[in-house]
Write an enzyme that holds these catalytic residues in place. Structure first.
Site, PDB file in Angstrom:
ATOM      1  CG  HIS A 324      -2.074   0.916   1.139  1.00 14.67           C
ATOM      2  ND1 HIS A 324      -1.972   2.267   1.371  1.00 14.67           N
ATOM      3  CD2 HIS A 324      -3.350   0.673   0.772  1.00 14.67           C
ATOM      4  CE1 HIS A 324      -3.167   2.819   1.174  1.00 14.67           C
ATOM      5  NE2 HIS A 324      -4.014   1.872   0.808  1.00 14.67           N
ATOM      6  CG  ASP A 382      -8.380  -4.287  -2.682  1.00 11.48           C
ATOM      7  OD1 ASP A 382      -7.581  -3.340  -2.772  1.00 11.48           O
ATOM      8  OD2 ASP A 382      -9.613  -4.174  -2.799  1.00 11.48           O
TER       9      ASP A 382
HETATM   10  C1  SDX Z   1      -6.249   0.149  -2.796  1.00 13.40           C
HETATM   11  O1  SDX Z   1      -4.484   4.693  -1.974  1.00 13.40           O
HETATM   12  C2  SDX Z   1      -5.391   4.045  -1.325  1.00 13.40           C
HETATM   13  O2  SDX Z   1      -5.757   4.377  -0.259  1.00 13.40           O
HETATM   14  C3  SDX Z   1      -5.988   2.847  -2.099  1.00 13.40           C
HETATM   15  C4  SDX Z   1      -6.983   2.014  -1.303  1.00 13.40           C
HETATM   16  C5  SDX Z   1      -8.262   2.788  -1.029  1.00 13.40           C
HETATM   17  O3  SDX Z   1      -8.970   2.394  -0.097  1.00 13.40           O
HETATM   18  O4  SDX Z   1      -8.578   3.716  -1.812  1.00 13.40           O
HETATM   19  O5  SDX Z   1      -6.408   1.591  -0.086  1.00 13.40           O
HETATM   20  C6  SDX Z   1      -7.408   0.777  -2.090  1.00 13.40           C
HETATM   21  O6  SDX Z   1      -5.993   0.512  -3.918  1.00 13.40           O
HETATM   22  C7  SDX Z   1      -5.401  -0.856  -2.066  1.00 13.40           C
HETATM   23  C8  SDX Z   1      -4.166  -1.334  -2.931  1.00 13.40           C
HETATM   24  C9  SDX Z   1      -4.698  -2.414  -3.882  1.00 13.40           C
HETATM   25  N1  SDX Z   1      -3.660  -2.785  -4.876  1.00 13.40           N
HETATM   26  C10 SDX Z   1      -3.007  -3.978  -4.810  1.00 13.40           C
HETATM   27  O7  SDX Z   1      -3.172  -4.810  -3.920  1.00 13.40           O
HETATM   28  C11 SDX Z   1      -2.080  -4.219  -5.990  1.00 13.40           C
HETATM   29  C12 SDX Z   1      -0.741  -4.771  -5.484  1.00 13.40           C
HETATM   30  N2  SDX Z   1      -0.053  -3.696  -4.735  1.00 13.40           N
HETATM   31  C13 SDX Z   1       0.905  -2.910  -5.484  1.00 13.40           C
HETATM   32  O8  SDX Z   1       0.602  -2.703  -6.823  1.00 13.40           O
HETATM   33  C14 SDX Z   1       1.398  -1.711  -4.690  1.00 13.40           C
HETATM   34  O9  SDX Z   1       1.682  -2.127  -3.416  1.00 13.40           O
HETATM   35  C15 SDX Z   1       0.537  -0.464  -4.614  1.00 13.40           C
HETATM   36  C16 SDX Z   1       0.106   0.018  -5.965  1.00 13.40           C
HETATM   37  C17 SDX Z   1      -0.679  -0.719  -3.784  1.00 13.40           C
HETATM   38  C18 SDX Z   1       1.377   0.621  -3.930  1.00 13.40           C
HETATM   39  O10 SDX Z   1       2.376   0.927  -4.796  1.00 13.40           O
HETATM   40  P1  SDX Z   1       3.457   2.067  -4.420  1.00 13.40           P
HETATM   41  O11 SDX Z   1       3.111   2.788  -3.179  1.00 13.40           O
HETATM   42  O12 SDX Z   1       3.691   2.868  -5.643  1.00 13.40           O
HETATM   43  O13 SDX Z   1       4.670   1.216  -3.996  1.00 13.40           O
HETATM   44  P2  SDX Z   1       5.779   0.829  -4.993  1.00 13.40           P
HETATM   45  O14 SDX Z   1       5.164   0.313  -6.236  1.00 13.40           O
HETATM   46  O15 SDX Z   1       6.748   1.950  -5.075  1.00 13.40           O
HETATM   47  O16 SDX Z   1       6.434  -0.417  -4.230  1.00 13.40           O
HETATM   48  C19 SDX Z   1       7.510  -0.212  -3.352  1.00 13.40           C
HETATM   49  C20 SDX Z   1       8.347  -1.473  -3.513  1.00 13.40           C
HETATM   50  C21 SDX Z   1       8.707  -1.757  -4.981  1.00 13.40           C
HETATM   51  O17 SDX Z   1       9.919  -2.468  -4.974  1.00 13.40           O
HETATM   52  P3  SDX Z   1      11.265  -1.609  -5.370  1.00 13.40           P
HETATM   53  O18 SDX Z   1      11.010  -0.956  -6.707  1.00 13.40           O
HETATM   54  O19 SDX Z   1      11.419  -0.614  -4.234  1.00 13.40           O
HETATM   55  O20 SDX Z   1      12.349  -2.652  -5.417  1.00 13.40           O
HETATM   56  O21 SDX Z   1       7.581  -2.614  -3.076  1.00 13.40           O
HETATM   57  C22 SDX Z   1       7.374  -3.486  -4.171  1.00 13.40           C
HETATM   58  C23 SDX Z   1       7.626  -2.702  -5.440  1.00 13.40           C
HETATM   59  O22 SDX Z   1       8.064  -3.578  -6.468  1.00 13.40           O
HETATM   60  N3  SDX Z   1       5.959  -3.909  -4.097  1.00 13.40           N
HETATM   61  C24 SDX Z   1       5.543  -5.150  -4.304  1.00 13.40           C
HETATM   62  C25 SDX Z   1       4.158  -5.090  -4.093  1.00 13.40           C
HETATM   63  N4  SDX Z   1       3.771  -3.843  -3.797  1.00 13.40           N
HETATM   64  C26 SDX Z   1       4.902  -3.103  -3.806  1.00 13.40           C
HETATM   65  N5  SDX Z   1       6.188  -6.287  -4.644  1.00 13.40           N
HETATM   66  C27 SDX Z   1       5.433  -7.400  -4.753  1.00 13.40           C
HETATM   67  N6  SDX Z   1       4.086  -7.435  -4.571  1.00 13.40           N
HETATM   68  C28 SDX Z   1       3.424  -6.303  -4.231  1.00 13.40           C
HETATM   69  N7  SDX Z   1       2.089  -6.329  -4.059  1.00 13.40           N
END
Ligand code: SDX
Length: 448
Positions: A324, A382
């Site tokens: 998140h 989720d």
């Molecule tokens: C919702 O914003 C809100 O409040 C949203 C929400 C709401 O109520 O409105 O809470 C609802 O959207 C919840 C999130 C649902 N999405 C998912 O579950 C999809 C999977 N999660 C990721 O796509 C991700 O965690 C996000 C999109 C939720 C957050 O992405 P960020 O904040 O941009 O984080 P990031 O992509 O910069 O990740 C930081 C690191 C990265 O690694 P590095 O580049 O630093 O090496 O963490 C890794 C990412 O690759 N990472 C993951 C991961 N989520 C982040 N690696 C594996 N699996 C994951 N799920």
């Protein structure tokens, strides 16, 4: 406030004589600009950079807005480090445990929880707006039967402005109030109609003798041919699920609604824009993506294979329902959701639902894996919601629709707050231009 240094700029927090906090920016040309620092009730202070461009010919640069506050708000507070979520100061756990959805909807739209009389009036107001213009039902017939329900939601909600012109003048508080009630009231009806249309069953009209959640389940799952018994455990679970998804500060879809609203667009168009943004798998589409992922794991691979893929920087696969932008701790909504899953699966006789067992195994493995621990990736709202919704009979294509049904009141509350905020103006970010410099034009017949 940390002191941030790099070889060009230096931010230093200084206390001015009046004890107001000031951030002092030292630019390469030796000039200094002072910026006021504002404090909220709780949470991080903000550096007010409104005058940065006019006084320094510099923009800030913050793709994804990880360090940018877009507005002032009293509606929702999140502490990502501690895993805290408050709506108007009340903990989400307390609201989910003790309220029904319309009570929380009232709280989000107003400044406090309703007293018994206010709740009765509000419930009646919403209940008596649940029907939609009969001609709108023709609108559904223009879609292919296999259209994704979110496509139908975007279209039909956007079309509401063509039917409810008398509540589109955003400068008139009474019209804004009517539009707010219409949106909260009609969104479950539209969602259920999108589902009924996709399965070729007749639309079920709303019933004013049912609660918001009972009505939604009835419109979704009853058929004219037989009596539909509403299981109180399922309608209570529905209330909790709607409450847990109702609002969440300045997330992507809420920011979309605010940005659309900042141009003066009508409320129905703004909410349709929010639905479109929520559809993305990185946001509200994640609950559907979690089920697809769990199905994949059950079918093709073992859990460790998928964890390995999720950790591989060269593999775009991410563990859906994990991570998140704000929560670097357990999402408090996921905790409540997991408990609700136990109750629902028990009620429908699926205590040993393999997918739920797999989800708990996946969660345990991830939470003990160094990659997820160091990156502070925890289950989010989720991760378990899809399992509950599937057990309640919702097809996975309806999961994000359900998220939109719940989030509509949050979007509407934030939209109203944006319009009533005297500081708000049309949202118009700038950029760092990295394209071509100005160059001479070459006529077509001279281009090789
Ligand atoms: C919702 O914003 C809100 O409040 C949203 C929400 C709401 O109520 O409105 O809470 C609802 O959207 C919840 C999130 C649902 N999405 C998912 O579950 C999809 C999977 N999660 C990721 O796509 C991700 O965690 C996000 C999109 C939720 C957050 O992405 P960020 O904040 O941009 O984080 P990031 O992509 O910069 O990740 C930081 C690191 C990265 O690694 P590095 O580049 O630093 O090496 O963490 C890794 C990412 O690759 N990472 C993951 C991961 N989520 C982040 N690696 C594996 N699996 C994951 N799920």
């Amino acid at each position: 406030m940390q002191i941030h240094l790099n070889y060009h700029l230096k931010w230093i927090e200084v206390m001015s004589a009046k004890n107001n906090k000031i951030a002092n920016l030292k630019l390469p040309n030796g000039s200094n600009i002072e910026f006021p620092i504002h404090s909220g009730t709780i949470g991080p202070d903000v550096i007010d950079v409104k005058k940065l461009y006019s006084e320094s010919d510099h923009f800030t640069y913050d793709p994804g807005f990880t360090s940018t506050g877009s507005c002032k708000s009293k509606i929702t507070y999140i502490d990502g480090e501690k895993g805290v979520l408050l709506h108007r100061g009340y903990k989400i756990e307390d609201l989910a445990e003790n309220c029904d959805f319309l009570e929380v909807a009232y709280l989000l739209l107003n400044s406090d929880l309703p007293n018994p009389e206010q709740k009765k009036v509000f419930d009646n107001k919403i209940t008596t707006h649940t029907m939609i213009h009969e001609q709108l039902s023709m609108f559904f017939r223009g879609f292919r039967r296999d259209a994704h329900a979110m496509a139908v939601m975007c279209g039909v909600v956007g079309a509401l402005s063509a039917f409810y012109h008398d509540s589109t003048d955003i400068t008139d508080p009474s019209q804004r109030l009517v539009a707010s009630h219409r949106l909260v009231a009609k969104i479950p009806t539209i969602a259920a109609m999108a589902y009924k249309f996709s399965i070729g069953q007749p639309f079920i009209y709303p019933r004013n003798d049912l609660s918001y959640s009972e009505n939604f389940l009835n419109m979704m799952f009853s058929v004219p041919a037989e009596k539909y018994e509403i299981d109180p455990i399922l309608s209570k679970a529905m209330d909790k699920i709607l409450i847990l998804h109702a609002d969440h500060e300045q997330n992507a879809s809420t920011s979309t609604v605010r940005l659309a609203g900042s141009s003066g667009a009508n409320p129905f168009a703004c909410i349709a824009a929010g639905i479109a943004s929520l559809w993305g798998p990185a946001h509200g589409g994640a609950n559907e993506a979690v089920i697809h992922m769990l199905n994949e794991i059950q079918k093709n691979g073992n859990v460790y294979e998928f964890i390995k893929k999720a950790k591989d920087p060269n593999d775009p696969f991410r563990l859906m329902g994990f991570g998140h932008r704000v929560y670097k701790n357990y999402d408090p909504r996921a905790t409540v959701m997991k408990k609700t899953a136990d109750a629902v699966l028990g009620a429908v006789g699926k205590e040993d639902e393999p997918m739920f067992i797999l989800a708990r195994e996946l969660e345990k493995i991830a939470l003990e894996d160094d990659y997820f621990v160091t990156k502070k990736l925890y289950p989010n709202v989720d991760f378990y919601s899809g399992i509950i919704l599937q057990a309640m009979g919702f097809p996975s294509s309806l999961f994000t629709v359900l998220f939109a049904v719940a989030r509509t009141v949050g979007w509407v509350a934030q939209w109203n707050e944006m319009i009533e905020d005297s500081e708000q103006r049309i949202g118009r970010p700038r950029q760092l231009y990295i394209g071509e410099k100005q160059r001479a034009f070459t006529p077509l017949n001279k281009r090789n």
